[in-house]
Design a protein around this motif. Structure first.
Motif, mmCIF file in Angstrom:
data_model
loop_
_atom_site.group_PDB
_atom_site.id
_atom_site.type_symbol
_atom_site.label_atom_id
_atom_site.label_comp_id
_atom_site.label_asym_id
_atom_site.label_seq_id
_atom_site.Cartn_x
_atom_site.Cartn_y
_atom_site.Cartn_z
ATOM 1 N N LYS A 1 -51.719 -16.276 -35.766
ATOM 2 C CA LYS A 1 -51.977 -17.409 -34.880
ATOM 3 C C LYS A 1 -51.044 -17.408 -33.658
ATOM 4 N N ASP A 2 -50.170 -16.437 -33.598
ATOM 5 C CA ASP A 2 -49.225 -16.335 -32.497
ATOM 6 C C ASP A 2 -49.969 -16.116 -31.171
ATOM 7 N N PRO A 3 -49.781 -17.022 -30.181
ATOM 8 C CA PRO A 3 -50.506 -16.866 -28.904
ATOM 9 C C PRO A 3 -50.196 -15.546 -28.203
ATOM 10 N N SER A 4 -48.948 -15.093 -28.330
ATOM 11 C CA SER A 4 -48.567 -13.822 -27.712
ATOM 12 C C SER A 4 -49.361 -12.666 -28.344
ATOM 13 N N TYR A 5 -49.526 -12.738 -29.672
ATOM 14 C CA TYR A 5 -50.290 -11.705 -30.375
ATOM 15 C C TYR A 5 -51.770 -11.787 -30.011
ATOM 16 N N GLN A 6 -52.286 -13.012 -29.855
ATOM 17 C CA GLN A 6 -53.688 -13.194 -29.443
ATOM 18 C C GLN A 6 -53.909 -12.559 -28.072
ATOM 19 N N LYS A 7 -52.950 -12.774 -27.189
ATOM 20 C CA LYS A 7 -53.042 -12.191 -25.842
ATOM 21 C C LYS A 7 -53.011 -10.669 -25.937
ATOM 22 N N PHE A 8 -52.126 -10.152 -26.805
ATOM 23 C CA PHE A 8 -52.065 -8.709 -27.000
ATOM 24 C C PHE A 8 -53.417 -8.168 -27.459
ATOM 25 N N LEU A 9 -54.028 -8.836 -28.440
ATOM 26 C CA LEU A 9 -55.331 -8.383 -28.951
ATOM 27 C C LEU A 9 -56.379 -8.355 -27.844
ATOM 28 N N LEU A 10 -56.396 -9.404 -27.028
ATOM 29 C CA LEU A 10 -57.348 -9.473 -25.921
ATOM 30 C C LEU A 10 -57.096 -8.337 -24.924
ATOM 31 N N TYR A 11 -55.830 -8.156 -24.526
ATOM 32 C CA TYR A 11 -55.495 -7.117 -23.555
ATOM 33 C C TYR A 11 -55.787 -5.731 -24.110
ATOM 34 N N ASP A 12 -55.540 -5.555 -25.410
ATOM 35 C CA ASP A 12 -55.813 -4.273 -26.051
ATOM 36 C C ASP A 12 -57.312 -3.966 -25.974
ATOM 37 N N GLN A 13 -58.147 -4.975 -26.251
ATOM 38 C CA GLN A 13 -59.601 -4.786 -26.167
ATOM 39 C C GLN A 13 -60.024 -4.497 -24.729
ATOM 40 N N MET A 14 -59.441 -5.245 -23.788
ATOM 41 C CA MET A 14 -59.792 -5.054 -22.375
ATOM 42 C C MET A 14 -59.366 -3.667 -21.896
ATOM 43 N N LEU A 15 -58.192 -3.239 -22.332
ATOM 44 C CA LEU A 15 -57.710 -1.913 -21.947
ATOM 45 C C LEU A 15 -58.670 -0.845 -22.470
ATOM 46 N N ASN A 16 -59.173 -1.053 -23.682
ATOM 47 C CA ASN A 16 -60.163 -0.152 -24.254
ATOM 48 C C ASN A 16 -61.416 -0.052 -23.389
ATOM 49 N N VAL A 17 -61.812 -1.190 -22.817
ATOM 50 C CA VAL A 17 -63.026 -1.242 -21.994
ATOM 51 C C VAL A 17 -62.810 -0.555 -20.648
ATOM 52 N N VAL A 18 -61.692 -0.864 -19.973
ATOM 53 C CA VAL A 18 -61.481 -0.306 -18.626
ATOM 54 C C VAL A 18 -60.903 1.104 -18.658
ATOM 55 N N TYR A 19 -60.546 1.566 -19.859
ATOM 56 C CA TYR A 19 -59.836 2.836 -19.990
ATOM 57 C C TYR A 19 -60.524 3.716 -21.030
ATOM 58 N N PRO A 20 -61.756 4.170 -20.751
ATOM 59 C CA PRO A 20 -62.456 5.002 -21.738
ATOM 60 C C PRO A 20 -61.718 6.315 -22.006
ATOM 61 N N GLU A 21 -62.106 6.984 -23.087
ATOM 62 C CA GLU A 21 -61.456 8.236 -23.506
ATOM 63 C C GLU A 21 -61.373 9.271 -22.374
ATOM 64 N N ASP A 22 -62.412 9.304 -21.532
ATOM 65 C CA ASP A 22 -62.490 10.369 -20.512
ATOM 66 C C ASP A 22 -61.880 9.969 -19.167
ATOM 67 N N THR A 23 -61.066 8.916 -19.159
ATOM 68 C CA THR A 23 -60.446 8.456 -17.911
ATOM 69 C C THR A 23 -59.458 9.498 -17.392
ATOM 70 N N LYS A 24 -59.517 9.736 -16.090
ATOM 71 C CA LYS A 24 -58.622 10.699 -15.461
ATOM 72 C C LYS A 24 -57.468 9.951 -14.772
ATOM 73 N N MET A 25 -56.353 10.640 -14.590
ATOM 74 C CA MET A 25 -55.246 10.064 -13.823
ATOM 75 C C MET A 25 -55.744 9.757 -12.407
ATOM 76 N N ASN A 26 -55.246 8.673 -11.839
ATOM 77 C CA ASN A 26 -55.603 8.239 -10.481
ATOM 78 C C ASN A 26 -57.070 7.849 -10.325
ATOM 79 N N GLN A 27 -57.769 7.693 -11.454
ATOM 80 C CA GLN A 27 -59.157 7.238 -11.374
ATOM 81 C C GLN A 27 -59.154 5.777 -10.950
ATOM 82 N N LYS A 28 -60.116 5.415 -10.087
ATOM 83 C CA LYS A 28 -60.193 4.049 -9.586
ATOM 84 C C LYS A 28 -60.725 3.112 -10.672
ATOM 85 N N LEU A 29 -60.110 1.927 -10.790
ATOM 86 C CA LEU A 29 -60.569 0.940 -11.764
ATOM 87 C C LEU A 29 -61.714 0.119 -11.166
ATOM 88 N N PRO A 30 -62.602 -0.380 -12.043
ATOM 89 C CA PRO A 30 -63.694 -1.229 -11.533
ATOM 90 C C PRO A 30 -63.150 -2.554 -10.998
#
Length: 91
Positions: A1-30
């Motif tokens: 129930k820790d809000p900091s941990y909830q934020k981590f979970l959300l950011y972790d999921q978002m990072l997964n979305v914006v950072y697919p396996e095949d992401t290259k260095m210096n690739q532009k973010l959406p």
């Protein structure tokens, strides 16, 4: 129930979305709107403020870098997740 941990979970999921396996260095973010849409497709509910805060944190951690109005990937994927975990003190 820790809000900091909830934020981590959300950011972790978002990072997964914006950072697919095949992401290259210096690739532009959406754009914020595209990130929100990508999250929706993946059943992650985010507010525009969540995306803004997420990108600020990613920028401060050096995971992404900003150049003008564009944002670019600045760290390798596995390193990015490690930095995020350390930032939120998640083991």
């Amino acid at each position: 129930k820790d809000p900091s941990y909830q934020k981590f979970l959300l950011y972790d999921q978002m990072l997964n979305v914006v950072y697919p396996e095949d992401t290259k260095m210096n690739q532009k973010l959406p754009a914020n709107k595209a990130i929100i849409d990508m999250c929706k497709v993946n059943d992650i509910i985010v507010m525009p403020k969540d995306v803004t805060d997420f990108l600020k944190v990613m920028n401060n951690l050096g995971i992404i870098k900003t150049s003008g109005s564009s944002r670019y990937v600045n760290k390798q994927r596995d390193l990015a997740f490690e930095i995020l975990r350390k930032n939120f003190n998640v083991e």
